[in-house]
Write a protein that holds these residues in place. Structure first.
Motif, PDB file in Angstrom:
ATOM      1  N   PRO A   2      36.091  50.906  34.729  1.00  0.00           N
ATOM      2  CA  PRO A   2      35.610  50.495  36.051  1.00  0.00           C
ATOM      3  C   PRO A   2      34.188  49.943  35.961  1.00  0.00           C
ATOM      4  CG  PRO A   2      35.502  52.878  35.831  1.00  0.00           C
ATOM      5  CD  PRO A   2      36.201  52.369  34.609  1.00  0.00           C
ATOM      6  N   PHE A   3      33.891  48.959  36.820  1.00  0.00           N
ATOM      7  CA  PHE A   3      32.560  48.370  36.882  1.00  0.00           C
ATOM      8  C   PHE A   3      31.939  48.643  38.251  1.00  0.00           C
ATOM      9  CE2 PHE A   3      34.352  45.985  33.383  1.00  0.00           C
ATOM     10  CZ  PHE A   3      33.274  45.684  32.564  1.00  0.00           C
ATOM     11  N   SER A   4      30.625  48.685  38.287  1.00  0.00           N
ATOM     12  CA  SER A   4      29.915  48.909  39.539  1.00  0.00           C
ATOM     13  C   SER A   4      30.079  47.750  40.510  1.00  0.00           C
ATOM     14  CB  SER A   4      28.421  49.122  39.266  1.00  0.00           C
ATOM     15  OG  SER A   4      28.213  50.258  38.457  1.00  0.00           O
ATOM     16  N   LEU A   5      30.277  46.531  39.977  1.00  0.00           N
ATOM     17  CA  LEU A   5      30.415  45.336  40.801  1.00  0.00           C
ATOM     18  C   LEU A   5      31.593  44.497  40.294  1.00  0.00           C
ATOM     19  CD1 LEU A   5      26.625  44.388  40.968  1.00  0.00           C
ATOM     20  CD2 LEU A   5      28.001  45.204  42.899  1.00  0.00           C
ATOM     21  N   LYS A   6      32.301  43.893  41.227  1.00  0.00           N
ATOM     22  CA  LYS A   6      33.405  43.013  40.872  1.00  0.00           C
ATOM     23  C   LYS A   6      32.867  41.753  40.199  1.00  0.00           C
ATOM     24  CE  LYS A   6      37.178  40.377  42.989  1.00  0.00           C
ATOM     25  NZ  LYS A   6      37.818  39.967  44.277  1.00  0.00           N
ATOM     26  N   HIS A   7      33.607  41.243  39.229  1.00  0.00           N
ATOM     27  CA  HIS A   7      33.153  40.028  38.550  1.00  0.00           C
ATOM     28  C   HIS A   7      34.325  39.279  37.940  1.00  0.00           C
ATOM     29  CE1 HIS A   7      33.633  42.791  35.176  1.00  0.00           C
ATOM     30  NE2 HIS A   7      33.573  41.753  34.346  1.00  0.00           N
ATOM     31  N   ILE A   8      34.066  38.025  37.584  1.00  0.00           N
ATOM     32  CA  ILE A   8      35.014  37.223  36.821  1.00  0.00           C
ATOM     33  C   ILE A   8      34.297  36.741  35.561  1.00  0.00           C
ATOM     34  CG2 ILE A   8      36.559  36.531  38.663  1.00  0.00           C
ATOM     35  CD1 ILE A   8      34.921  34.081  39.151  1.00  0.00           C
ATOM     36  N   LYS A   9      35.092  36.326  34.568  1.00  0.00           N
ATOM     37  CA  LYS A   9      34.532  36.133  33.218  1.00  0.00           C
ATOM     38  C   LYS A   9      35.002  34.826  32.600  1.00  0.00           C
ATOM     39  CE  LYS A   9      36.460  38.605  30.032  1.00  0.00           C
ATOM     40  NZ  LYS A   9      36.899  39.637  29.053  1.00  0.00           N
ATOM     41  N   ARG A  10      34.094  34.184  31.849  1.00  0.00           N
ATOM     42  CA  ARG A  10      34.457  33.094  30.956  1.00  0.00           C
ATOM     43  C   ARG A  10      34.138  33.518  29.545  1.00  0.00           C
ATOM     44  NH1 ARG A  10      31.134  27.772  29.467  1.00  0.00           N
ATOM     45  NH2 ARG A  10      30.254  29.366  28.075  1.00  0.00           N
TER      46      ARG A  10
END
Length: 217
Positions: A2-10
């Motif tokens: 789990p992460f503290s903030l939602k994100h997307i990745k390249r």
């Protein structure tokens, strides 16, 4: 994990076994993680790019790092929300380091508007973590920075700041005041103005691309 903030990745394009530089994109008020991520295909392929969603829902699919009053012409930020967002972002960066194993000497933040403000806040609060900042159409929150004893630790920080001369959201005087403030800190700092409003035009984007590529040559 789990992460503290939602994100997307390249994903980066690096040699096998090489740890990539990491670039974290922070959007502005009322936007989301998809916004600056549209620049990702244009940026240096060496970077692992993470585009992060701010924590406060702002309606119509948008988010904010903090609430801000712009009605008087002089922005007034909710400082407690800024501090909370900074803590979340600090946690997120540490989580991303654990999950993605980037080069710890090459962690960069790139933010627009509120995202630029948060980039400054993050870099100034933990100078050991962030190597460089691209701050587009933002400014330094002077309400907070005097509390931070960071002057002697900023020698390794690099900053590239941009601002539009026709910006009516965060007017140009904010960018120029930040320019004066950061030059006095004697850090590796570059400030550039463009004939644009509260936006990122092609000239600005090209300069950002060039600066980011120079950092990972």
């Amino acid at each position: 994990m789990p992460f503290s903030l939602k994100h997307i990745k390249r994903e980066p394009k690096v040699e096998s076994g090489e740890k990539p530089p990491m670039l974290i994109l922070l959007h502005g008020l009322g936007s989301n993680e998809q916004d600056l991520f549209s620049f990702a295909p244009l940026l240096d392929p060496k970077y692992l790019i993470l585009s992060v969603q701010a924590p406060i829902a702002y309606g119509f699919g948008g988010y904010a790092w903090f609430n801000i009053d712009l009605t008087s012409g002089i922005p007034s930020a909710n400082i407690q929300q800024v501090i909370h967002a900074r803590r979340l972002l600090n946690n997120f960066i540490n989580e991303a380091i654990d999950a993605y194993q980037p080069n710890l000497d090459q962690i960069y933040l790139c933010g627009f508007s509120q995202g630029a403000i948060m980039s400054y806040e993050m870099a100034f609060s933990d100078t050991s973590m962030v190597k460089g900042v691209v701050a587009m159409s933002g400014y330094v929150l002077r309400e907070i920075t005097p509390q931070l004893n960071f002057r002697s630790q900023l020698k390794k920080l690099k900053v590239f700041a941009t601002h539009g001369t026709r910006d009516q959201v965060l007017p140009i005087f904010l960018g120029r005041a930040t320019n004066d403030y950061l030059k006095a800190m004697r850090i590796d700092y570059t400030y550039q103005e463009y004939d644009m409003a509260h936006e990122v035009n092609l000239d600005c984007l090209n300069d950002v691309k060039r600066w980011l590529s120079e950092q990972v040559k």
